[in-house]
Motif scaffolding. Sequence first.
Motif, PDB file in Angstrom:
ATOM      1  N   PHE A   1      24.879 -52.989  21.693  1.00  0.00           N
ATOM      2  CA  PHE A   1      25.345 -53.870  22.748  1.00  0.00           C
ATOM      3  C   PHE A   1      26.851 -53.818  22.930  1.00  0.00           C
ATOM      4  O   PHE A   1      27.362 -53.957  24.043  1.00  0.00           O
ATOM      5  CB  PHE A   1      24.900 -55.311  22.477  1.00  0.00           C
ATOM      6  CG  PHE A   1      23.450 -55.544  22.740  1.00  0.00           C
ATOM      7  CD1 PHE A   1      23.016 -55.973  23.984  1.00  0.00           C
ATOM      8  CD2 PHE A   1      22.495 -55.342  21.744  1.00  0.00           C
ATOM      9  CE1 PHE A   1      21.680 -56.193  24.241  1.00  0.00           C
ATOM     10  CE2 PHE A   1      21.149 -55.554  21.988  1.00  0.00           C
ATOM     11  CZ  PHE A   1      20.737 -55.976  23.239  1.00  0.00           C
ATOM     12  N   GLY A   2      27.602 -53.640  21.867  1.00  0.00           N
ATOM     13  CA  GLY A   2      29.053 -53.581  21.971  1.00  0.00           C
ATOM     14  C   GLY A   2      29.666 -54.952  22.184  1.00  0.00           C
ATOM     15  O   GLY A   2      29.016 -55.988  22.050  1.00  0.00           O
ATOM     16  N   LYS A   3      30.936 -54.958  22.571  1.00  0.00           N
ATOM     17  CA  LYS A   3      31.670 -56.215  22.702  1.00  0.00           C
ATOM     18  C   LYS A   3      31.444 -56.910  24.035  1.00  0.00           C
ATOM     19  O   LYS A   3      31.491 -58.141  24.115  1.00  0.00           O
ATOM     20  CB  LYS A   3      33.164 -55.958  22.496  1.00  0.00           C
ATOM     21  CG  LYS A   3      33.528 -55.500  21.085  1.00  0.00           C
ATOM     22  CD  LYS A   3      35.025 -55.322  20.949  1.00  0.00           C
ATOM     23  CE  LYS A   3      35.389 -54.894  19.518  1.00  0.00           C
ATOM     24  NZ  LYS A   3      36.861 -54.720  19.364  1.00  0.00           N
ATOM     25  N   GLN A   4      31.233 -56.134  25.111  1.00  0.00           N
ATOM     26  CA  GLN A   4      31.147 -56.771  26.417  1.00  0.00           C
ATOM     27  C   GLN A   4      29.757 -57.308  26.747  1.00  0.00           C
ATOM     28  O   GLN A   4      29.604 -58.118  27.662  1.00  0.00           O
ATOM     29  CB  GLN A   4      31.571 -55.776  27.508  1.00  0.00           C
ATOM     30  CG  GLN A   4      30.708 -54.532  27.583  1.00  0.00           C
ATOM     31  CD  GLN A   4      31.139 -53.624  28.726  1.00  0.00           C
ATOM     32  OE1 GLN A   4      31.626 -54.107  29.744  1.00  0.00           O
ATOM     33  NE2 GLN A   4      30.973 -52.325  28.544  1.00  0.00           N
ATOM     34  N   ALA A   5      28.739 -56.886  26.009  1.00  0.00           N
ATOM     35  CA  ALA A   5      27.371 -57.316  26.281  1.00  0.00           C
ATOM     36  C   ALA A   5      26.922 -58.373  25.284  1.00  0.00           C
ATOM     37  O   ALA A   5      27.368 -58.397  24.134  1.00  0.00           O
ATOM     38  CB  ALA A   5      26.421 -56.122  26.229  1.00  0.00           C
ATOM     39  N   THR A   6      26.047 -59.252  25.725  1.00  0.00           N
ATOM     40  CA  THR A   6      25.473 -60.289  24.870  1.00  0.00           C
ATOM     41  C   THR A   6      24.092 -59.847  24.407  1.00  0.00           C
ATOM     42  O   THR A   6      23.260 -59.429  25.214  1.00  0.00           O
ATOM     43  CB  THR A   6      25.347 -61.615  25.632  1.00  0.00           C
ATOM     44  OG1 THR A   6      26.638 -62.012  26.090  1.00  0.00           O
ATOM     45  CG2 THR A   6      24.771 -62.692  24.739  1.00  0.00           C
ATOM     46  N   CYS A   7      23.851 -59.932  23.110  1.00  0.00           N
ATOM     47  CA  CYS A   7      22.532 -59.602  22.569  1.00  0.00           C
ATOM     48  C   CYS A   7      21.584 -60.745  22.909  1.00  0.00           C
ATOM     49  O   CYS A   7      21.650 -61.819  22.316  1.00  0.00           O
ATOM     50  CB  CYS A   7      22.610 -59.390  21.059  1.00  0.00           C
ATOM     51  SG  CYS A   7      21.035 -58.924  20.307  1.00  0.00           S
ATOM     52  N   GLN A   8      20.711 -60.520  23.871  1.00  0.00           N
ATOM     53  CA  GLN A   8      19.801 -61.550  24.356  1.00  0.00           C
ATOM     54  C   GLN A   8      18.482 -60.897  24.742  1.00  0.00           C
ATOM     55  O   GLN A   8      18.315 -59.680  24.646  1.00  0.00           O
ATOM     56  CB  GLN A   8      20.405 -62.253  25.568  1.00  0.00           C
ATOM     57  CG  GLN A   8      20.708 -61.301  26.724  1.00  0.00           C
ATOM     58  CD  GLN A   8      21.237 -62.009  27.944  1.00  0.00           C
ATOM     59  OE1 GLN A   8      20.529 -62.847  28.496  1.00  0.00           O
ATOM     60  NE2 GLN A   8      22.462 -61.685  28.363  1.00  0.00           N
ATOM     61  N   GLU A   9      17.535 -61.709  25.189  1.00  0.00           N
ATOM     62  CA  GLU A   9      16.221 -61.191  25.552  1.00  0.00           C
ATOM     63  C   GLU A   9      16.326 -60.236  26.730  1.00  0.00           C
ATOM     64  O   GLU A   9      16.975 -60.527  27.732  1.00  0.00           O
ATOM     65  CB  GLU A   9      15.280 -62.344  25.905  1.00  0.00           C
ATOM     66  CG  GLU A   9      13.862 -61.893  26.204  1.00  0.00           C
ATOM     67  CD  GLU A   9      12.928 -63.057  26.458  1.00  0.00           C
ATOM     68  OE1 GLU A   9      12.556 -63.272  27.614  1.00  0.00           O
ATOM     69  OE2 GLU A   9      12.586 -63.750  25.474  1.00  0.00           O
ATOM     70  N   ILE A  10      15.680 -59.068  26.591  1.00  0.00           N
ATOM     71  CA  ILE A  10      15.666 -58.046  27.636  1.00  0.00           C
ATOM     72  C   ILE A  10      14.261 -58.007  28.225  1.00  0.00           C
ATOM     73  O   ILE A  10      13.280 -57.861  27.504  1.00  0.00           O
ATOM     74  CB  ILE A  10      16.044 -56.664  27.073  1.00  0.00           C
ATOM     75  CG1 ILE A  10      17.316 -56.760  26.226  1.00  0.00           C
ATOM     76  CG2 ILE A  10      16.225 -55.662  28.196  1.00  0.00           C
ATOM     77  CD1 ILE A  10      17.656 -55.475  25.496  1.00  0.00           C
ATOM     78  N   ARG A  11      14.159 -58.133  29.541  1.00  0.00           N
ATOM     79  CA  ARG A  11      12.849 -58.250  30.172  1.00  0.00           C
ATOM     80  C   ARG A  11      12.348 -56.960  30.811  1.00  0.00           C
ATOM     81  O   ARG A  11      11.142 -56.771  30.963  1.00  0.00           O
ATOM     82  CB  ARG A  11      12.898 -59.335  31.248  1.00  0.00           C
ATOM     83  CG  ARG A  11      13.175 -60.725  30.726  1.00  0.00           C
ATOM     84  CD  ARG A  11      12.123 -61.217  29.776  1.00  0.00           C
ATOM     85  NE  ARG A  11      10.793 -61.205  30.363  1.00  0.00           N
ATOM     86  CZ  ARG A  11       9.693 -61.595  29.745  1.00  0.00           C
ATOM     87  NH1 ARG A  11       9.756 -62.010  28.500  1.00  0.00           N
ATOM     88  NH2 ARG A  11       8.533 -61.565  30.358  1.00  0.00           N
ATOM     89  N   CYS A  12      13.246 -56.052  31.221  1.00  0.00           N
ATOM     90  CA  CYS A  12      12.786 -54.875  31.963  1.00  0.00           C
ATOM     91  C   CYS A  12      13.795 -53.746  31.819  1.00  0.00           C
ATOM     92  O   CYS A  12      14.934 -53.949  31.385  1.00  0.00           O
ATOM     93  CB  CYS A  12      12.560 -55.222  33.433  1.00  0.00           C
ATOM     94  SG  CYS A  12      13.980 -56.022  34.221  1.00  0.00           S
ATOM     95  N   CYS A  13      13.374 -52.536  32.208  1.00  0.00           N
ATOM     96  CA  CYS A  13      14.251 -51.374  32.117  1.00  0.00           C
ATOM     97  C   CYS A  13      13.862 -50.345  33.166  1.00  0.00           C
ATOM     98  O   CYS A  13      12.746 -50.350  33.697  1.00  0.00           O
ATOM     99  CB  CYS A  13      14.201 -50.756  30.721  1.00  0.00           C
ATOM    100  SG  CYS A  13      12.539 -50.225  30.192  1.00  0.00           S
ATOM    101  N   ALA A  14      14.798 -49.453  33.483  1.00  0.00           N
ATOM    102  CA  ALA A  14      14.573 -48.355  34.419  1.00  0.00           C
ATOM    103  C   ALA A  14      15.694 -47.355  34.193  1.00  0.00           C
ATOM    104  O   ALA A  14      16.620 -47.598  33.404  1.00  0.00           O
ATOM    105  CB  ALA A  14      14.558 -48.848  35.869  1.00  0.00           C
TER     106      ALA A  14
END
Length: 457
Positions: free
Chosen positions: A136-149
């Motif tokens: 995730f790094g510094k700029q992203a928050t580790c949280q629930e991920i619902r989808c991807c593409a």
Amino acid sequence: HPPTHLVATGEYGESTALDPDNKPRILIWDDNSGSTLLRIRGYHTHGISHMCFTSAGHCLVSVGMDSHNSVAVHQSSTGALLCCGMGDRQRIFDLAVSHHGSDDEVSELCTVSNKVFKIYTISKGSGELESKKGIFGKQATCQEIRCCAYLGQDPVTGQSDGSIYLWKNRTCSKVRIRAHANCVQTLSAVQGTRFSDGGKIQYKSEVISGGDDGMVIIWDANLNRLWSKDMNRSYGVSSVPTPGFAAEDEPEDDDWSSGVSVKFGNQRRVTVRSVCNVGDEILVGTGEGDILEVDKAGAGGSERPLARYMDGHCLGEIAALAVHPTMQHFATGGDDGRVRIWDALTKQAILPFYCQGRVRALAYSPNGEVLAVGLHSGELVICDVARWMSPAGGSNKLTPTSMTVSTDWIHAMAYSPDGDFLAVGSNDHNIYILNTTAYSQCAILKGHRNHVTQVCS
């Protein structure tokens, strides 16, 4: 299946010691004829949760429902297992396959679960799927991920707070904060190709997102918004503002049918659960059980009204049904709090509206002008559907009349043949007789010793 009319479906089935052959199957169908062309069974042991074809359709990737949520790649023409590997111990929410690489093999795929993003590649030595977690790094928050593409060559993920993350080499490289006002529920790569001068196929680097705010948005490779559609407006529900964008930036939409969306009580907003595009059309699946087609070609104001392919109730059971006494119409209601009036000839919903609670009973007046709605809370809602369906009623968004009849839920209702009275059967063992002039109570029948389940006149 990208180039042909083939569809793959998966099922639930658990292999046990008593029934080792009860393994779930993947079926590949011809959607023109409805015939089954191929059955794949053997690797997955508990069920199939997700599937995705590769860009050319030669391979089919699937995720199982076992304790490891195992991932498998099958050849779509023969069903042969090409490679497999463990997914994640947490439930996998979505699966995406990269559209870059050879048409005959899987170059890369990704999955998302609660707070885990994984990228899978095929080991050249063993032929097995190898996975690595995203950083995730510094700029992203580790949280629930619902989808991807996949957005071009890079994966993107939709987060529970409405943000969209762009990933490069397993690391989150860009964050679009609050791309949606609520959770991002679905992402889909824009289908369609363009050819470079050298003849190499290059895919559009665009992705479509949909969320709990009812918005459908197209993003470019830098996560800049290119186009948007507010599905709430097409349902006649107040829109949810998208952070960072003014209300005047949102396109105006027509009502989805010749009928009118009547709303009262707690307004329920439309939630987008699935999106997929072919050319300029985007198919949108909603949490309300509808499938619609949106035309994105005329974003400047010339786009055609929504096309609706499926209507339905979306939660629990359909507990109430009433047939119009003189017209080819009928009404349904259920646990989702939605009442729909249908045209029996066209099999289309012509008047949908929401109630503030679970619908348990419906009754038309003898002339068909009024529809009574009984709720689980014991409340009675009187709807002047004749006026609602008239042109004047459609423009005024008329409000129904509601009153509390019982302290328990309403099971059944019936109008008297002359329409002067309405009998309401309740879960509290009583039948309430109402005068329809003002729907005031004029009598209570207390002869039953249990729930009143049927009333007829």
